[in-house]
Design a protein around this motif. Structure first.
Motif, PDB file in Angstrom:
ATOM      1  N   HIS A 205     -40.595  23.475 -91.995  1.00  0.00           N
ATOM      2  CA  HIS A 205     -41.341  24.837 -91.337  1.00  0.00           C
ATOM      3  C   HIS A 205     -41.498  25.525 -90.136  1.00  0.00           C
ATOM      4  O   HIS A 205     -41.736  26.086 -89.722  1.00  0.00           O
ATOM      5  N   LYS A 206     -41.386  24.266 -88.941  1.00  0.00           N
ATOM      6  CA  LYS A 206     -41.526  24.181 -87.829  1.00  0.00           C
ATOM      7  C   LYS A 206     -39.585  24.474 -87.525  1.00  0.00           C
ATOM      8  O   LYS A 206     -39.206  23.688 -87.752  1.00  0.00           O
ATOM      9  N   LYS A 207     -39.487  26.136 -87.053  1.00  0.00           N
ATOM     10  CA  LYS A 207     -38.263  25.864 -86.655  1.00  0.00           C
ATOM     11  C   LYS A 207     -37.949  25.420 -85.461  1.00  0.00           C
ATOM     12  O   LYS A 207     -38.960  26.039 -84.152  1.00  0.00           O
ATOM     13  N   PHE A 208     -37.143  25.353 -84.795  1.00  0.00           N
ATOM     14  CA  PHE A 208     -36.625  24.408 -83.527  1.00  0.00           C
ATOM     15  C   PHE A 208     -37.345  23.424 -83.395  1.00  0.00           C
ATOM     16  O   PHE A 208     -37.769  23.613 -81.825  1.00  0.00           O
ATOM     17  N   ASP A 209     -38.176  22.657 -84.120  1.00  0.00           N
ATOM     18  CA  ASP A 209     -39.250  22.069 -83.973  1.00  0.00           C
ATOM     19  C   ASP A 209     -40.970  22.589 -83.378  1.00  0.00           C
ATOM     20  O   ASP A 209     -41.632  21.741 -83.416  1.00  0.00           O
ATOM     21  N   HIS A 210     -40.705  23.582 -83.031  1.00  0.00           N
ATOM     22  CA  HIS A 210     -42.025  24.432 -82.515  1.00  0.00           C
ATOM     23  C   HIS A 210     -42.789  25.814 -83.400  1.00  0.00           C
ATOM     24  O   HIS A 210     -43.301  26.159 -83.267  1.00  0.00           O
ATOM     25  N   PHE A 211     -41.663  26.960 -84.099  1.00  0.00           N
ATOM     26  CA  PHE A 211     -41.859  28.118 -84.366  1.00  0.00           C
ATOM     27  C   PHE A 211     -42.058  27.897 -85.775  1.00  0.00           C
ATOM     28  O   PHE A 211     -41.521  27.896 -87.191  1.00  0.00           O
ATOM     29  N   THR A 212     -42.907  28.532 -86.715  1.00  0.00           N
ATOM     30  CA  THR A 212     -43.417  28.906 -87.247  1.00  0.00           C
ATOM     31  C   THR A 212     -43.549  30.829 -87.439  1.00  0.00           C
ATOM     32  O   THR A 212     -44.597  30.668 -87.052  1.00  0.00           O
TER      33      THR A 212
END
Length: 427
Positions: free
Chosen positions: A405-412
Motif C-alpha cells: 500500500h506504500k507506493k515508491f515506499d512513501h505514498f498512500t
C-alpha cells in the motif's frame, strides 16, 4: 458600430443574467450610446484575498473597459475599519490598519489580472478611500455629509431593518450605521474628482448605491447611476462571502487551483448553464449546444467547460494544466499506474498527512487525516464502504497497511467517499 456596441452593453449584461437592478435605465442607455464614461466598484478590505463572489463585478468592469469606458476600483481602506452591516446577522470583525494596508497590496495584485492598467485613456486605476477619510474631521463629516441623511429613511432600508428586528443580534452600532454615509460620500468624491457617473455592486449594495446617487444630486445637482449584479448563491441559498464557510478564494494559497477547478466542475446541473452565461464569454450558441447534448462523460460536460474557462481566467494556463492533470490522476487513472512524479504533483495540491513508518490502524489514520472525529465515527465510515486505499475499497476495521500500500515506499492515497482525498507520506 461603436455606438451600437455601447448602447447594447446593458442588454448584453442583462442577456447574460449579470444585471439585477439599474437606476434610470433609459437615461443610462442614452449616455452609454453617446460617450465613454468613468465607473467604479468598491471592495472592502476584510480579508487578504477576493473570492468568487467578487468575480461578477470584475467581469462587468472588464466588459465596460473593452468598450472604451474607464473602470475605477475603490478599495475601502477606511470603510473596512467599520464594516458594511448590509444583510449581516452580526457585527463584522474589526481589522487593524496594518492588516488592511497589507491586504490592499495583495488584492491590488489580484485585480491586475482582470483589468488593463496600461491602455491609454481608459486604463483602470485603483484608489484607497483612506486617502480622503483619513484627512476628514468629524465636524466636516457631520455638517457637510450627515445633514443630507435622515434617520427615518435609513432605518427603513431592508439591510438595516433586518439587523434591528432580529432577536438573535445585539442590534446595530452607530459605527456600522454610519457606513451608508461613508460609501455614499465615496461616490460623491469620485464624481467630483474623477467624473465617475456609474457605480456597480452586488445586489446587497442597492441601498448604499441609491444613497450615493441621492447625495450627489443634493450636493452637486448631478444625475448619476447605479447597477447591481446578481449575487452568487450556494446550494443552501446563502451567498459566497469571506466570513462564511467553504469560501472559494482567488488566492491560490487560500484555495489551491485544484480545489478551484473542482468547485466549478461540481456546479449542479440546475445552474451550470446560468454560470456559463454569467461568468464566461462563450456565445449563447455554444452554451445552447451544450445544453442540448446529453453527455455523461465528465470531460465533455458543461461543468468541465466552465472549470477550464474559470481556472484559466483566474489562475492562468499553466495552473489549468496542473489542475486538469490532478483531476485525471484522482478520478481517471489507476493508482498502480502512477509515477513517482505523479505522487509529488498530488502532494503539492491536495491534503497531506506525514506519518512515521509505523503500524497505524486505519481508524487512527482517519482521525489524523480529519476524515473522522472519533474512532467510533471512523469505524462507521469503514463499515459503510466509504473508505478507499489507493482507490481500493476497505471495509475491514482491522485493516493494516503493508508495503504493498506504500507506493515508491512513501505514498498512500486515502479517499473518503467520492471526492475527499488525502495523500499519506510515510517518512
Amino acid at each position: 458600430m461603436i455606438k451600437e456596441n455601447r448602447i447594447n452593453i446593458l442588454k448584453k449584461l442583462e442577456d447574460r443574467n449579470i444585471i439585477y437592478q439599474v437606476t434610470n435605465k433609459n437615461n443610462l442607455y442614452k449616455i452609454l450610446n453617446e460617450k465613454k464614461i468613468s465607473l467604479y466598484c468598491g471592495f472592502d478590505l476584510t480579508a487578504d484575498s477576493l473570492h468568487i463572489g467578487h468575480l461578477i463585478q470584475l467581469i462587468t468592469l472588464k466588459y465596460f473597459q473593452e468598450l472604451g469606458h474607464k473602470p475605477i476600483i475603490l478599495l475601502g481602506g477606511a470603510t473596512s475599519l467599520i464594516g458594511d452591516p448590509s444583510f449581516k446577522l452580526k457585527k463584522r470583525k474589526i481589522n487593524i490598519i496594518d492588516n488592511i494596508n497589507l491586504w490592499f497590496k495583495k488584492i491590488s495584485l489580484q485585480i491586475n489580472n482582470f483589468l488593463d492598467f496600461n491602455c491609454g485613456e481608459n486604463s483602470a486605476i485603483i484608489i484607497n478611500n483612506y486617502e480622503w477619510f483619513n484627512k476628514m474631521n468629524v465636524l466636516f463629516f457631520l455638517k457637510k455629509i450627515g445633514k443630507y441623511f435622515y434617520i427615518n429613511q435609513m432605518i427603513n432600508k431592508d439591510s438595516i431593518k433586518k439587523r434591528m428586528i432580529n432577536n438573535n443580534t445585539e442590534g446595530i452600532s452607530f459605527t456600522e450605521f454610519s457606513y451608508n454615509l461613508l460609501q455614499s460620500y465615496d461616490f460623491a468624491y469620485l464624481n467630483k474628482n474623477f467624473n465617475v457617473i456609474l457605480q456597480i455592486g452586488g445586489s446587497d449594495q442597492w441601498g448604499n448605491i441609491v444613497s450615493g446617487i441621492d447625495l450627489i444630486k443634493k450636493i452637486y445637482k448631478k444625475k448619476v447611476f447605479g447597477i447591481t449584479t446578481n449575487l452568487i448563491i450556494k446550494d443552501d441559498g446563502t451567498k459566497f462571502g469571506k466570513t462564511e464557510t467553504e469560501t472559494i478564494w482567488l488566492d491560490h494559497q487560500k484555495t489551491n487551483t485544484y480545489k478551484f477547478f473542482q468547485f466549478w466542475l461540481n456546479i449542479p446541473d440546475s445552474i451550470v448553464f446560468n454560470f456559463l452565461n454569467m461568468f464566461t464569454h462563450y456565445t449563447s450558441e455554444i452554451i445552447d449546444n451544450f445544453n442540448k447534448k446529453k453527455n455523461n462523460v465528465k470531460k465533455n460536460s458543461p461543468q468541465y467547460l466552465l472549470a477550464e474557462y474559470m481556472t484559466n481566467l483566474v489562475h492562468g494556463k499553466d495552473n489549468l494544466i496542473i489542475s486538469k492533470k490532478i483531476t485525471n490522476l484522482l478520478f481517471y487513472k489507476k493508482v498502480h499506474n502512477f509515477s513517482e512524479n505523479d505522487f509529488l504533483i498530488l502532494s503539492q495540491n491536495i491534503e497531506n498527512l506525514y506519518l512515521e513508518d509505523k503500524n497505524f490502524n486505519l481508524q487512527t489514520i482517519l482521525i489524523l487525516s480529519k476524515f473522522a472525529s472519533s474512532k467510533s465515527k471512523a469505524s462507521i465510515l469503514i463499515k459503510s464502504n466509504s473508505i478507499y486505499i489507493n482507490n481500493e475499497n476497505i471495509s475491514d476495521i482491522s485493516f493494516i497497511f503493508t508495503k504493498y500500500h506504500k507506493k515508491f515506499d512513501h505514498f498512500t492515497l486515502l479517499r473518503k467517499g467520492k471526492k475527499n482525498f488525502c495523500l499519506i507520506y510515510w517518512k
